[in-house]
Design an enzyme around this catalytic site. Structure first.
Site, PDB file in Angstrom:
ATOM      1  N   TRP A  14     -47.417  11.820  11.363  1.00  0.00           N
ATOM      2  CA  TRP A  14     -48.737  11.191  11.183  1.00  0.00           C
ATOM      3  C   TRP A  14     -48.680   9.911  10.371  1.00  0.00           C
ATOM      4  O   TRP A  14     -49.660   9.198  10.255  1.00  0.00           O
ATOM      5  CB  TRP A  14     -49.705  12.179  10.518  1.00  0.00           C
ATOM      6  CG  TRP A  14     -50.085  13.350  11.367  1.00  0.00           C
ATOM      7  CD1 TRP A  14     -49.656  13.628  12.647  1.00  0.00           C
ATOM      8  CD2 TRP A  14     -50.986  14.410  11.015  1.00  0.00           C
ATOM      9  NE1 TRP A  14     -50.232  14.793  13.097  1.00  0.00           N
ATOM     10  CE2 TRP A  14     -51.051  15.293  12.114  1.00  0.00           C
ATOM     11  CE3 TRP A  14     -51.730  14.704   9.874  1.00  0.00           C
ATOM     12  CZ2 TRP A  14     -51.840  16.452  12.106  1.00  0.00           C
ATOM     13  CZ3 TRP A  14     -52.514  15.851   9.851  1.00  0.00           C
ATOM     14  CH2 TRP A  14     -52.574  16.710  10.964  1.00  0.00           C
ATOM     15  N   LYS A  15     -47.549   9.652   9.740  1.00  0.00           N
ATOM     16  CA  LYS A  15     -47.389   8.467   8.886  1.00  0.00           C
ATOM     17  C   LYS A  15     -48.513   8.422   7.841  1.00  0.00           C
ATOM     18  O   LYS A  15     -48.969   9.476   7.400  1.00  0.00           O
ATOM     19  CB  LYS A  15     -47.319   7.197   9.749  1.00  0.00           C
ATOM     20  CG  LYS A  15     -46.281   7.341  10.872  1.00  0.00           C
ATOM     21  CD  LYS A  15     -45.952   6.062  11.567  1.00  0.00           C
ATOM     22  CE  LYS A  15     -44.910   6.343  12.651  1.00  0.00           C
ATOM     23  NZ  LYS A  15     -44.424   5.128  13.299  1.00  0.00           N
ATOM     24  N   HIS A  99     -36.411   7.673   8.209  1.00  0.00           N
ATOM     25  CA  HIS A  99     -37.245   7.001   9.216  1.00  0.00           C
ATOM     26  C   HIS A  99     -37.077   5.489   9.069  1.00  0.00           C
ATOM     27  O   HIS A  99     -36.926   4.978   7.952  1.00  0.00           O
ATOM     28  CB  HIS A  99     -38.715   7.400   9.032  1.00  0.00           C
ATOM     29  CG  HIS A  99     -39.581   6.931  10.162  1.00  0.00           C
ATOM     30  ND1 HIS A  99     -40.041   5.639  10.236  1.00  0.00           N
ATOM     31  CD2 HIS A  99     -40.011   7.567  11.274  1.00  0.00           C
ATOM     32  CE1 HIS A  99     -40.744   5.507  11.358  1.00  0.00           C
ATOM     33  NE2 HIS A  99     -40.733   6.657  12.009  1.00  0.00           N
ATOM     34  N   GLU A 101     -39.089   3.128   9.082  1.00  0.00           N
ATOM     35  CA  GLU A 101     -40.047   2.488   8.169  1.00  0.00           C
ATOM     36  C   GLU A 101     -39.609   2.679   6.715  1.00  0.00           C
ATOM     37  O   GLU A 101     -39.793   1.790   5.874  1.00  0.00           O
ATOM     38  CB  GLU A 101     -41.461   3.048   8.410  1.00  0.00           C
ATOM     39  CG  GLU A 101     -42.037   2.506   9.717  1.00  0.00           C
ATOM     40  CD  GLU A 101     -42.997   3.439  10.429  1.00  0.00           C
ATOM     41  OE1 GLU A 101     -43.514   4.385   9.811  1.00  0.00           O
ATOM     42  OE2 GLU A 101     -43.237   3.211  11.638  1.00  0.00           O
ATOM     43  N   GLU A 171     -34.583   7.029  17.285  1.00  0.00           N
ATOM     44  CA  GLU A 171     -35.763   6.181  17.376  1.00  0.00           C
ATOM     45  C   GLU A 171     -35.357   4.712  17.363  1.00  0.00           C
ATOM     46  O   GLU A 171     -35.136   4.133  16.294  1.00  0.00           O
ATOM     47  CB  GLU A 171     -36.700   6.449  16.190  1.00  0.00           C
ATOM     48  CG  GLU A 171     -37.205   7.865  16.130  1.00  0.00           C
ATOM     49  CD  GLU A 171     -38.544   7.946  15.405  1.00  0.00           C
ATOM     50  OE1 GLU A 171     -39.482   8.498  15.985  1.00  0.00           O
ATOM     51  OE2 GLU A 171     -38.648   7.442  14.275  1.00  0.00           O
ATOM     52  N   GLY A 177     -44.085   2.204  17.662  1.00  0.00           N
ATOM     53  CA  GLY A 177     -45.421   1.646  17.451  1.00  0.00           C
ATOM     54  C   GLY A 177     -45.667   0.358  18.216  1.00  0.00           C
ATOM     55  O   GLY A 177     -46.657  -0.330  17.991  1.00  0.00           O
ATOM     56  N   SER A 217     -43.019   5.274  20.781  1.00  0.00           N
ATOM     57  CA  SER A 217     -44.064   5.107  21.802  1.00  0.00           C
ATOM     58  C   SER A 217     -44.079   6.217  22.856  1.00  0.00           C
ATOM     59  O   SER A 217     -44.369   5.956  24.024  1.00  0.00           O
ATOM     60  CB  SER A 217     -43.960   3.728  22.466  1.00  0.00           C
ATOM     61  OG  SER A 217     -44.108   2.710  21.489  1.00  0.00           O
ATOM     62  N   GLY A 238     -45.391   9.385  16.916  1.00  0.00           N
ATOM     63  CA  GLY A 238     -46.205   8.748  15.884  1.00  0.00           C
ATOM     64  C   GLY A 238     -47.648   8.623  16.346  1.00  0.00           C
ATOM     65  O   GLY A 238     -48.424   9.572  16.293  1.00  0.00           O
ATOM     66  N   GLY A 239     -47.989   7.452  16.838  1.00  0.00           N
ATOM     67  CA  GLY A 239     -49.372   7.138  17.211  1.00  0.00           C
ATOM     68  C   GLY A 239     -50.054   8.203  18.062  1.00  0.00           C
ATOM     69  O   GLY A 239     -51.199   8.600  17.796  1.00  0.00           O
TER      70      GLY A 239
HETATM   71  P1  PGA Z   1     -44.688   5.866  17.633  1.00  0.00           P
HETATM   72  O1  PGA Z   1     -43.875   6.260  16.301  1.00  0.00           O
HETATM   73  O2  PGA Z   1     -44.735   7.098  18.487  1.00  0.00           O
HETATM   74  O3  PGA Z   1     -46.042   5.436  17.139  1.00  0.00           O
HETATM   75  O4  PGA Z   1     -43.926   4.766  18.291  1.00  0.00           O
HETATM   76  C1  PGA Z   1     -42.770   7.114  16.369  1.00  0.00           C
HETATM   77  C2  PGA Z   1     -42.202   7.299  14.994  1.00  0.00           C
HETATM   78  O5  PGA Z   1     -42.140   6.324  14.223  1.00  0.00           O
HETATM   79  O6  PGA Z   1     -41.790   8.421  14.617  1.00  0.00           O
END
Ligand code: PGA
Length: 253
Positions: A14-15, A99, A101, A171, A177, A217, A238-239
């Site tokens: 969910w970030k 991750h 990020e 990833e 994202g 994505s 993620g999203g």
């Molecule tokens: P995303 O993110 O599905 O929004 O691309 C994936 C993630 O960072 O785990």
């Protein structure tokens, strides 16, 4: 040995989204749509502040709870950080580590990620270790070398026995994202490479048993093709994990 021995795992990252109030609405919606006959494992990774709420909501369901990070010390003067036992005390089962990020924005390096992998295992939780290349690294042909080095350092000191509790998430940074999903073949090829490298680091049995997710994505409409790849055992989402229909679509896939 085929994929039949590996239980697929769909995890929602969910970030920095979802208050406890919002999380409650989402989890209730997911719960009412999940039949209990799903053949995959489902993990929700809310922000730290919603872990307790989500854990209470998923009690007696097949959904488990993961954190998005953990600090690599047991306790002490580390203002703002969260320790492993704070997570186990809440019933957290998985921890996302490394991750992209965290690597990019918060400058987490392989060494500290490795410490976090080990402390997570030592507390009986399961790391979801993220690896992946940037667009520049892909274009200059460095993808596998980079991922191998992330695996080498991330898994340093992790025993074959402990590998049973590790999930690897591939990833590609350029697909996170961005809406720019790797093709199923591109994703599958790297995941096959990851499994080969795990065989080199450990042995064939460990490599055949380790679960490898793809993330970047993933949506309801592309999940089936990605998950059909021989060496892809699930998705880190993620999203699309923030939208009930999307996440449920991926689980059904
Ligand atoms: P995303 O993110 O599905 O929004 O691309 C994936 C993630 O960072 O785990």
């Amino acid at each position: 040995m085929g994929t039949h021995t590996r239980k697929p795992i769909i995890a929602g990252n969910w970030k920095m989204n979802m208050t406890c109030t919002e999380a409650t609405v989402l989890v209730e919606t997911l719960k009412s749509a999940i039949s209990g006959e799903e053949t995959c494992e489902i993990v929700l990774c809310p922000p730290f502040t919603a872990l307790s709420t989500v854990r209470d909501l998923v009690e007696d369901t097949l959904i488990s709870v993961g954190a998005q990070n953990v600090f690599h010390e047991e306790s002490g003067a580390y203002t703002g950080e969260i320790s492993p036992s704070m997570l186990t005390d809440l019933g957290v089962e998985y921890v996302i580590l490394g991750h992209s990020e965290r690597r990019e924005i918060f400058k987490e390096k392989d060494g500290c990620i490795n410490k976090r992998v080990k402390i997570t295992l030592s507390h009986g939780m399961k790391p979801i270790l993220c690896v992946g290349e940037t667009l520049g690294q892909r274009e200059s042909g460095e993808t596998m070398a980079l991922i191998q080095s992330q695996l080498d350092s991330g898994l340093k000191g992790v025993s074959a026995e402990e590998m049973k509790n590790i999930v690897i998430a591939y990833e590609p940074v350029w697909a996170i994202g961005t809406g720019r999903v790797a093709t199923a073949e591109q994703a599958g090829e790297v995941c096959t490479g990851i499994r080969k490298h795990i065989a080199e680091l450990y042995n064939d049995e460990v490599a055949q048993d380790v679960r490898i997710q793809y993330g970047g994505s993933v949506k309801a409409n592309n999940a089936a093709a990605i998950l059909a790849q021989e060496d892809i055992d699930g998705a880190l989402v993620g999203g699309a994990a923030l939208v009930a229909e999307e996440f449920l679509g991926i689980i059904k896939a």
